[in-house]
Scaffold this active site. Sequence first.
Site, short mmCIF file in Angstrom:
data_model
loop_
_atom_site.label_atom_id
_atom_site.label_comp_id
_atom_site.label_asym_id
_atom_site.label_seq_id
_atom_site.Cartn_x
_atom_site.Cartn_y
_atom_site.Cartn_z
N SER A 22 -9.87 2.13 2.60
CA SER A 22 -8.89 2.60 1.99
C SER A 22 -7.93 1.73 1.13
O SER A 22 -7.61 2.50 0.19
CB SER A 22 -8.57 3.65 3.11
OG SER A 22 -7.14 2.80 2.67
N SER A 41 -10.45 -0.50 6.72
CA SER A 41 -9.47 -0.12 5.32
C SER A 41 -8.55 -1.43 5.37
O SER A 41 -8.49 -1.69 3.74
CB SER A 41 -8.75 0.96 5.93
OG SER A 41 -8.88 2.38 5.81
N LYS A 78 0.66 -1.11 0.30
CA LYS A 78 0.07 0.07 -0.21
C LYS A 78 0.71 1.42 -0.26
O LYS A 78 1.73 1.56 0.96
CB LYS A 78 -0.95 -0.19 1.30
CG LYS A 78 -2.04 1.43 0.86
CD LYS A 78 -2.62 1.09 2.53
CE LYS A 78 -3.89 2.08 2.82
NZ LYS A 78 -4.99 1.84 4.17
N1 GLN Z 1 -13.32 3.93 5.97
C1 GLN Z 1 -12.78 4.48 6.91
C2 GLN Z 1 -12.15 6.19 7.10
O1 GLN Z 1 -12.51 6.19 6.10
C3 GLN Z 1 -11.56 3.79 7.15
C4 GLN Z 1 -10.42 4.20 6.92
C5 GLN Z 1 -8.72 3.65 7.65
O2 GLN Z 1 -9.15 2.68 7.81
N2 GLN Z 1 -7.98 4.15 7.17
O3 GLN Z 1 -11.87 6.64 8.30
#
Ligand code: GLN
Length: 454
Positions: A135, A159, A60
């Site tokens: 994400s 995410s 990532k």
């Molecule tokens: N969807 C969540 C957010 O937007 C989680 C994101 C994540 O785990 N990095 O914060």
Amino acid sequence: ITVTDLVNESYKRIGEVDGKVRAFLTLDEENARATAAAQDVQLGNKDTRGLLFGLPIGIKDNIVTEGVITTCASQFLRNFNPVYDATVVTKLKEAQAVSIGKLNMDEFAMGGSNENSSFHPTYNPWNTEYVPGGSSGGSAAAVAAGEVYFSLGSDTGGSIRQPAAYCGIVGLKPTYGLVSRFGLVAFASSLDQIGPLTKNVEDSAYLLQAIAGHDPKDSTSAEVDIPDYISALTGDIKGLRIALPKEYMGEGIDPAVRESVLSALKLLESLGAVVEEVSLPHTEYAVAAYYLLASSEASSNLARFDGVRYGVRAENPANLLDLYHRSRSEGFGAEVKRRIMLGTYALSSGYYDAYYLKAQKVRTLIKQDFDKVFESYDIVIGPTAPTTAFKVGALVDDPLTMYLNDILTIPVNLAGVPAISIPCGFADGLPIGLQMIGKPLSEATILRVAHAFE
Ligand code: GLN
């Protein structure tokens, strides 16, 4: 078969499908081929091989890689070339995995669909009209599309698990502190964890084995012995006590998802587990608390992007303030700005008690909900997400609905406990994810149960 064959296969597959899936931001082909050639020399010498010898992996793009551009999918960092490796990357090199490239994500890991990448979206390999989740959407899509063997993602509020669920693969968020965050570009430091996205549970155990462990460079890293995750996969779950939280199966959960989870639980019962309904009463407050806390931490963490030290600098600034102002205005996307504003507001004097402090208290209540259930149960099981993947574009103008989508993954980060998402069915051709949540540092148990189910 040689390591060069595997690496060739990986880039060939990327050439075939990534025009449609768009999981990658940067390919690291020259380094990968050099590593493969060096490893080919070692092929005949089994004793010297690392745990992940020769296996193509994707990383990532919020995990820093020495000499390989690391953007966090942000325009701000489009030219950022780190001078060191994250601890997980060092560990992957020691285990002899071969890094194929850097994977797309929501900008600074803020989002749940990959549509917040400032470069381009990633698409769900099962149906490219749908999002891969986020994400870590690039990390999930690359594995699901067969471009790499496995990948690393990060999970602050879901995410790793939610994109794993949407893409029909396995995603594990470790206990907070089990995997070093050194070299992970911080979003919300008290919630962020790096973890594996893999095709199956056995691969997840291997990858976790390679990256877990204490790191003096991360002050929140846990000083614990790392068990053998691979030999934990015994297939035996007789007598295991499973808790099904009623709040995870109620309103807002798609009926197809609910049914699929119930039949997964039946299967686990047939293997000798006991399933009982429980309550995690503060679940409904988790999303509100998370978006306050995560945004507060983000507003502070992202203050380092000032146009001076990292990434892109605005041209011809009139003065220092103008340099800060324009670098940040031009560098950050809309969702990142939204979170910085929300977090700055929540932390400002006069509002701190009403918002940040209150959200911290809610976080403790959510942690206590889990503590209580874990007094009498080994594992909590429910869906990973309320629905299967949604269509590209469906929620871009509706951040609140997007936030509410995280209701089943966020409590896990707030409590700091580990959880895995594994595939448990399909609805209309799209995968459904089953979430297994464990006590702190019980990754071996979660992996054992997930493996027995698989
Ligand atoms: N969807 C969540 C957010 O937007 C989680 C994101 C994540 O785990 N990095 O914060």
